[in-house]
Design a protein around this motif. Sequence first.
Motif, PDB file in Angstrom:
ATOM      1  N   ALA A   1      42.198  48.323  51.720  1.00  0.00           N
ATOM      2  CA  ALA A   1      42.714  47.880  53.013  1.00  0.00           C
ATOM      3  C   ALA A   1      43.159  46.429  52.926  1.00  0.00           C
ATOM      4  CB  ALA A   1      41.634  48.023  54.086  1.00  0.00           C
ATOM      5  N   LEU A   2      44.224  46.123  53.627  1.00  0.00           N
ATOM      6  CA  LEU A   2      44.704  44.751  53.777  1.00  0.00           C
ATOM      7  C   LEU A   2      44.507  44.376  55.227  1.00  0.00           C
ATOM      8  CD1 LEU A   2      48.080  45.166  51.842  1.00  0.00           C
ATOM      9  CD2 LEU A   2      45.839  44.516  50.925  1.00  0.00           C
ATOM     10  N   TRP A   3      43.945  43.182  55.479  1.00  0.00           N
ATOM     11  CA  TRP A   3      43.596  42.792  56.840  1.00  0.00           C
ATOM     12  C   TRP A   3      43.919  41.323  57.077  1.00  0.00           C
ATOM     13  CZ3 TRP A   3      38.125  41.601  58.953  1.00  0.00           C
ATOM     14  CH2 TRP A   3      38.143  41.582  60.349  1.00  0.00           C
ATOM     15  N   THR A   4      44.645  41.065  58.163  1.00  0.00           N
ATOM     16  CA  THR A   4      44.941  39.682  58.530  1.00  0.00           C
ATOM     17  C   THR A   4      43.902  39.118  59.487  1.00  0.00           C
ATOM     18  OG1 THR A   4      46.356  40.349  60.383  1.00  0.00           O
ATOM     19  CG2 THR A   4      47.439  39.976  58.247  1.00  0.00           C
ATOM     20  N   GLY A   5      42.959  39.927  59.922  1.00  0.00           N
ATOM     21  CA  GLY A   5      41.950  39.491  60.883  1.00  0.00           C
ATOM     22  C   GLY A   5      41.053  38.378  60.394  1.00  0.00           C
ATOM     23  N   GLU A   6      40.941  38.205  59.089  1.00  0.00           N
ATOM     24  CA  GLU A   6      40.121  37.129  58.534  1.00  0.00           C
ATOM     25  C   GLU A   6      40.964  36.216  57.642  1.00  0.00           C
ATOM     26  OE1 GLU A   6      36.986  36.298  59.180  1.00  0.00           O
ATOM     27  OE2 GLU A   6      36.727  37.970  60.557  1.00  0.00           O
ATOM     28  N   SER A   7      42.261  36.117  57.950  1.00  0.00           N
ATOM     29  CA  SER A   7      43.136  35.315  57.099  1.00  0.00           C
ATOM     30  C   SER A   7      42.759  33.835  57.095  1.00  0.00           C
ATOM     31  CB  SER A   7      44.599  35.491  57.498  1.00  0.00           C
ATOM     32  OG  SER A   7      44.821  35.031  58.812  1.00  0.00           O
ATOM     33  N   SER A   8      42.019  33.382  58.095  1.00  0.00           N
ATOM     34  CA  SER A   8      41.578  31.985  58.104  1.00  0.00           C
ATOM     35  C   SER A   8      40.677  31.688  56.907  1.00  0.00           C
ATOM     36  CB  SER A   8      40.845  31.666  59.403  1.00  0.00           C
ATOM     37  OG  SER A   8      39.685  32.483  59.529  1.00  0.00           O
ATOM     38  N   ALA A   9      40.060  32.726  56.344  1.00  0.00           N
ATOM     39  CA  ALA A   9      39.218  32.546  55.156  1.00  0.00           C
ATOM     40  C   ALA A   9      40.048  32.162  53.940  1.00  0.00           C
ATOM     41  CB  ALA A   9      38.433  33.831  54.867  1.00  0.00           C
ATOM     42  N   LEU A  10      41.376  32.285  54.031  1.00  0.00           N
ATOM     43  CA  LEU A  10      42.262  31.974  52.921  1.00  0.00           C
ATOM     44  C   LEU A  10      42.764  30.534  52.969  1.00  0.00           C
ATOM     45  CD1 LEU A  10      44.354  35.256  53.028  1.00  0.00           C
ATOM     46  CD2 LEU A  10      42.543  34.674  51.409  1.00  0.00           C
ATOM     47  N   ALA A  11      42.392  29.777  54.011  1.00  0.00           N
ATOM     48  CA  ALA A  11      42.878  28.403  54.162  1.00  0.00           C
ATOM     49  C   ALA A  11      42.422  27.535  52.997  1.00  0.00           C
ATOM     50  CB  ALA A  11      42.388  27.823  55.481  1.00  0.00           C
ATOM     51  N   GLY A  12      43.272  26.634  52.601  1.00  0.00           N
ATOM     52  CA  GLY A  12      42.943  25.737  51.497  1.00  0.00           C
ATOM     53  C   GLY A  12      42.893  26.496  50.181  1.00  0.00           C
ATOM     54  N   GLU A  13      41.982  26.118  49.342  1.00  0.00           N
ATOM     55  CA  GLU A  13      41.793  26.770  48.046  1.00  0.00           C
ATOM     56  C   GLU A  13      40.429  27.462  48.036  1.00  0.00           C
ATOM     57  OE1 GLU A  13      43.750  27.177  45.351  1.00  0.00           O
ATOM     58  OE2 GLU A  13      45.372  26.310  46.549  1.00  0.00           O
ATOM     59  N   PRO A  14      40.332  28.656  48.641  1.00  0.00           N
ATOM     60  CA  PRO A  14      39.032  29.326  48.692  1.00  0.00           C
ATOM     61  C   PRO A  14      38.560  29.732  47.298  1.00  0.00           C
ATOM     62  CG  PRO A  14      40.767  30.811  49.403  1.00  0.00           C
ATOM     63  CD  PRO A  14      41.394  29.462  49.225  1.00  0.00           C
ATOM     64  N   VAL A  15      37.258  29.773  47.137  1.00  0.00           N
ATOM     65  CA  VAL A  15      36.670  30.244  45.890  1.00  0.00           C
ATOM     66  C   VAL A  15      36.831  31.758  45.839  1.00  0.00           C
ATOM     67  CG1 VAL A  15      34.540  30.448  44.571  1.00  0.00           C
ATOM     68  CG2 VAL A  15      35.031  28.343  45.841  1.00  0.00           C
ATOM     69  N   ARG A  16      37.375  32.269  44.748  1.00  0.00           N
ATOM     70  CA  ARG A  16      37.578  33.709  44.596  1.00  0.00           C
ATOM     71  C   ARG A  16      36.361  34.293  43.903  1.00  0.00           C
ATOM     72  NH1 ARG A  16      41.794  34.418  48.041  1.00  0.00           N
ATOM     73  NH2 ARG A  16      43.270  32.777  47.648  1.00  0.00           N
ATOM     74  N   THR A  17      35.604  35.098  44.627  1.00  0.00           N
ATOM     75  CA  THR A  17      34.378  35.666  44.057  1.00  0.00           C
ATOM     76  C   THR A  17      34.466  37.172  43.869  1.00  0.00           C
ATOM     77  OG1 THR A  17      33.410  35.878  46.255  1.00  0.00           O
ATOM     78  CG2 THR A  17      32.958  33.832  45.041  1.00  0.00           C
ATOM     79  N   SER A  18      35.638  37.746  44.127  1.00  0.00           N
ATOM     80  CA  SER A  18      35.811  39.179  43.940  1.00  0.00           C
ATOM     81  C   SER A  18      37.247  39.440  43.506  1.00  0.00           C
ATOM     82  CB  SER A  18      35.491  39.943  45.223  1.00  0.00           C
ATOM     83  OG  SER A  18      36.399  39.578  46.237  1.00  0.00           O
ATOM     84  N   GLU A  19      37.497  40.660  43.082  1.00  0.00           N
ATOM     85  CA  GLU A  19      38.847  41.031  42.682  1.00  0.00           C
ATOM     86  C   GLU A  19      39.020  42.530  42.797  1.00  0.00           C
ATOM     87  OE1 GLU A  19      38.716  39.263  38.777  1.00  0.00           O
ATOM     88  OE2 GLU A  19      37.999  41.098  37.863  1.00  0.00           O
ATOM     89  N   VAL A  20      40.252  42.961  42.927  1.00  0.00           N
ATOM     90  CA  VAL A  20      40.600  44.367  42.862  1.00  0.00           C
ATOM     91  C   VAL A  20      40.820  44.665  41.385  1.00  0.00           C
ATOM     92  CG1 VAL A  20      42.370  46.067  43.455  1.00  0.00           C
ATOM     93  CG2 VAL A  20      41.666  44.356  45.142  1.00  0.00           C
ATOM     94  N   CYS A  21      40.305  45.785  40.898  1.00  0.00           N
ATOM     95  CA  CYS A  21      40.481  46.122  39.491  1.00  0.00           C
ATOM     96  C   CYS A  21      41.102  47.504  39.363  1.00  0.00           C
ATOM     97  CB  CYS A  21      39.151  46.083  38.745  1.00  0.00           C
ATOM     98  SG  CYS A  21      39.320  46.425  36.974  1.00  0.00           S
ATOM     99  N   LEU A  22      42.163  47.594  38.587  1.00  0.00           N
ATOM    100  CA  LEU A  22      42.806  48.854  38.266  1.00  0.00           C
ATOM    101  C   LEU A  22      42.415  49.213  36.842  1.00  0.00           C
ATOM    102  CD1 LEU A  22      44.885  51.130  38.838  1.00  0.00           C
ATOM    103  CD2 LEU A  22      46.615  49.598  37.851  1.00  0.00           C
ATOM    104  N   ASN A  23      41.752  50.346  36.667  1.00  0.00           N
ATOM    105  CA  ASN A  23      41.388  50.814  35.334  1.00  0.00           C
ATOM    106  C   ASN A  23      42.427  51.819  34.848  1.00  0.00           C
ATOM    107  OD1 ASN A  23      38.200  50.540  36.564  1.00  0.00           O
ATOM    108  ND2 ASN A  23      38.768  49.499  34.701  1.00  0.00           N
ATOM    109  N   VAL A  24      42.922  51.589  33.644  1.00  0.00           N
ATOM    110  CA  VAL A  24      43.893  52.465  32.994  1.00  0.00           C
ATOM    111  C   VAL A  24      43.401  52.732  31.583  1.00  0.00           C
ATOM    112  CG1 VAL A  24      45.830  51.588  34.390  1.00  0.00           C
ATOM    113  CG2 VAL A  24      45.299  50.505  32.194  1.00  0.00           C
ATOM    114  N   THR A  25      44.077  53.612  30.855  1.00  0.00           N
ATOM    115  CA  THR A  25      43.678  53.823  29.461  1.00  0.00           C
ATOM    116  C   THR A  25      43.931  52.544  28.677  1.00  0.00           C
ATOM    117  OG1 THR A  25      45.844  54.613  28.735  1.00  0.00           O
ATOM    118  CG2 THR A  25      44.274  56.283  29.585  1.00  0.00           C
ATOM    119  N   ALA A  26      43.234  52.380  27.579  1.00  0.00           N
ATOM    120  CA  ALA A  26      43.381  51.175  26.756  1.00  0.00           C
ATOM    121  C   ALA A  26      44.831  50.957  26.342  1.00  0.00           C
ATOM    122  CB  ALA A  26      42.466  51.263  25.534  1.00  0.00           C
ATOM    123  N   GLU A  27      45.524  52.056  26.065  1.00  0.00           N
ATOM    124  CA  GLU A  27      46.922  51.963  25.643  1.00  0.00           C
ATOM    125  C   GLU A  27      47.829  51.487  26.777  1.00  0.00           C
ATOM    126  OE1 GLU A  27      44.463  54.411  23.352  1.00  0.00           O
ATOM    127  OE2 GLU A  27      45.134  54.929  25.365  1.00  0.00           O
TER     128      GLU A  27
END
Length: 119
Positions: A48-74
């Motif tokens: 989900a993408l949400w603008t309801g908490e976009s204020s959390a993106l102000a400045g240079e927020p610390v990134r403590t999570s990420e979306v990960c796409l798993n694919v075959t090694a190749e």
Amino acid sequence: MNRELVFIVYVSDIQKSVDFYRDLLEVETTFETPRYVTFGLAEGVALALWTGESSALAGEPVRTSEVCLNVTAEQVQETYDAWVAKGVRVIEEPHEDVFGTTFVVADPDGNRVRVAPID
């Protein structure tokens, strides 16, 4: 029990982010409102993408999570090459880590999107 696991990413511009993730992941939206949009990824799993908490993106927020796409090694290098051709901002170029070759790009708000091999 009926459940769905939803991973929420805060974004500042919903349409820009929808376009980014739709193109990057080659998926279509499954639910849309003016400030909240989901992509069905698998049975019972959504992004989900949400603008309801976009204020959390102000400045240079610390990134403590990420979306990960798993694919075959190749497919890791193939995915990297395809995404670079789309003009994504690369944070980490392909490199070896404990789980194999991986790389990280950023979405329009600087949120991290990793590609790694399937375990």
